[in-house]
Design a protein around this motif. Structure first.
Motif, PDB file in Angstrom:
ATOM      1  N   PHE A  52       0.770  -1.128  -0.101  1.00 53.95           N
ATOM      2  CA  PHE A  52       0.158  -0.001   0.002  1.00 53.95           C
ATOM      3  C   PHE A  52       0.810   1.376   0.003  1.00 53.95           C
ATOM      4  O   PHE A  52       0.669   2.081  -0.898  1.00 53.95           O
ATOM      5  N   SER A  53       1.934   1.332   0.762  1.00 49.02           N
ATOM      6  CA  SER A  53       2.716   2.578   1.063  1.00 49.02           C
ATOM      7  C   SER A  53       3.491   2.854  -0.201  1.00 49.02           C
ATOM      8  O   SER A  53       3.777   3.809  -0.782  1.00 49.02           O
ATOM      9  N   HIS A  54       3.996   1.505  -0.905  1.00 51.68           N
ATOM     10  CA  HIS A  54       4.946   1.778  -2.052  1.00 51.68           C
ATOM     11  C   HIS A  54       4.228   2.285  -3.166  1.00 51.68           C
ATOM     12  O   HIS A  54       4.604   3.075  -3.845  1.00 51.68           O
ATOM     13  N   PHE A  55       2.787   1.792  -3.078  1.00 52.04           N
ATOM     14  CA  PHE A  55       2.045   2.116  -4.405  1.00 52.04           C
ATOM     15  C   PHE A  55       2.026   3.718  -4.108  1.00 52.04           C
ATOM     16  O   PHE A  55       1.839   4.458  -5.361  1.00 52.04           O
ATOM     17  N   THR A  56       1.528   4.241  -3.014  1.00 53.86           N
ATOM     18  CA  THR A  56       1.466   5.522  -2.653  1.00 53.86           C
ATOM     19  C   THR A  56       2.710   6.305  -3.049  1.00 53.86           C
ATOM     20  O   THR A  56       2.478   7.430  -3.837  1.00 53.86           O
ATOM     21  N   GLU A  57       3.664   5.907  -2.722  1.00 50.56           N
ATOM     22  CA  GLU A  57       4.859   6.468  -3.305  1.00 50.56           C
ATOM     23  C   GLU A  57       5.063   6.808  -4.615  1.00 50.56           C
ATOM     24  O   GLU A  57       5.742   7.785  -5.222  1.00 50.56           O
ATOM     25  N   GLN A  58       4.674   5.904  -5.330  1.00 50.68           N
ATOM     26  CA  GLN A  58       5.037   5.852  -7.064  1.00 50.68           C
ATOM     27  C   GLN A  58       4.082   6.705  -7.651  1.00 50.68           C
ATOM     28  O   GLN A  58       4.149   7.231  -8.360  1.00 50.68           O
ATOM     29  N   VAL A  59       2.833   6.874  -6.640  1.00 45.52           N
ATOM     30  CA  VAL A  59       2.030   7.928  -7.326  1.00 45.52           C
ATOM     31  C   VAL A  59       2.306   9.300  -7.075  1.00 45.52           C
ATOM     32  O   VAL A  59       2.232  10.187  -8.065  1.00 45.52           O
ATOM     33  N   LEU A  60       2.994   9.356  -6.102  1.00 40.50           N
ATOM     34  CA  LEU A  60       3.560  10.489  -5.593  1.00 40.50           C
ATOM     35  C   LEU A  60       4.910  10.932  -6.580  1.00 40.50           C
ATOM     36  O   LEU A  60       4.690  12.286  -7.192  1.00 40.50           O
TER      37      LEU A  60
END
Length: 259
Positions: A46-54
């Motif tokens: 979840f957190s890694h996906f958010t980082e890639q969106v950022l």
């Protein structure tokens, strides 16, 4: 100023261009979903996906998106031929520009919220591990604040191109290159703590858990403050000015003598 901002918010209802911003926020998430299909051994959470969106927002999507929308909102007064009517009331062009820039700041928060919603929905659809209330709150806070800081980073570009007729298209190109440059600036932490685009990452503590990432919050805050001051100077020098129009010289038609 409050009435001016409120009036500008009312005007947003008739600007269909805002939907383009929403679609661009969706595009950032879709690009991230597409990158998950790469068989490179990455473990997606979840957190890694958010980082890639950022990352996609910072380097490709948002600087271009908010510059286009802000420039469009500012240029509408000239396009609709309402600027000369507004100038007849006791409101300077400087105050008018400040009102529009403040509305664009609120718009950046809204687009950040939309991006966060799309990110959480995509995470739920993909079923990545690590979903929790804390991770969802962190996603919303980081993405929304990041969009605001990115808007501040490109504000000088918006303020300069606002003084040129149809300058928002030029500003969009500049903002895209400006944002893409953040990908290279992120490779050096000294530059990353100064470059306004990557400063937005430092202020939200992007990947601060990584030992190789060392954000200097004070330096990042100073860099963002300098950008704000530069923007203020550009807007203040636009006092009682209107966007500069480029006038084409008409060619003289020479009539031939005789038959």
């Amino acid at each position: 100023m409050f009435r001016m901002v409120r009036t500008e918010i009312w005007k947003l209802k008739r600007y269909h261009m805002i939907w383009a911003g929403v679609l661009l926020m969706l595009l950032s998430v879709l690009l991230t979903i597409f990158s998950t299909t790469a068989l490179d051994g990455t473990i997606w959470t979840f957190s890694h996906f958010t980082e890639q969106v950022l990352k996609n927002n910072i380097t490709m999507i948002f600087p271009m998106c908010i510059t286009l929308l802000a420039g469009y909102i500012i240029a509408r007064e000239e396009k609709d031929d309402t600027l000369k009517s507004i100038m007849t009331i006791p409101v300077s062009y400087c105050h008018l520009l400040w009102g529009k820039l403040l509305v664009c700041a609120l718009l950046s928060l809204f687009l950040g919220f939309v991006s966060a919603v799309f990110t959480v929905i995509a995470n739920l659809i993909m079923g990545f591990p690590g979903f929790s209330v804390t991770s969802v709150l962190q996603t919303f806070v980081q993405i929304i604040l990041n969009c605001l800081f990115l808007y501040i980073a490109v504000m000088p570009v918006i303020a300069v191109t606002a003084r040129i007729s149809n300058g928002h298209m030029i500003g969009t190109v500049i903002a895209f290159v400006y944002g893409y440059g953040g990908m290279f600036a992120a490779g050096n932490m000294t530059i990353a703590n100064i470059y306004p685009i990557t400063v937005s990452m430092g202020l939200i503590r992007y990947r601060s858990y990584d030992e190789a990432v060392h954000w200097n919050t004070a330096l990042c805050g100073l860099s963002m403050l300098v950008v704000l001051l530069v923007s203020a100077v550009i807007v203040m020098t636009a006092k009682n000015a209107s966007p500069i129009k480029t006038v084409k010289k008409q060619k003289k038609i020479v009539t031939k003598k005789g038959w």
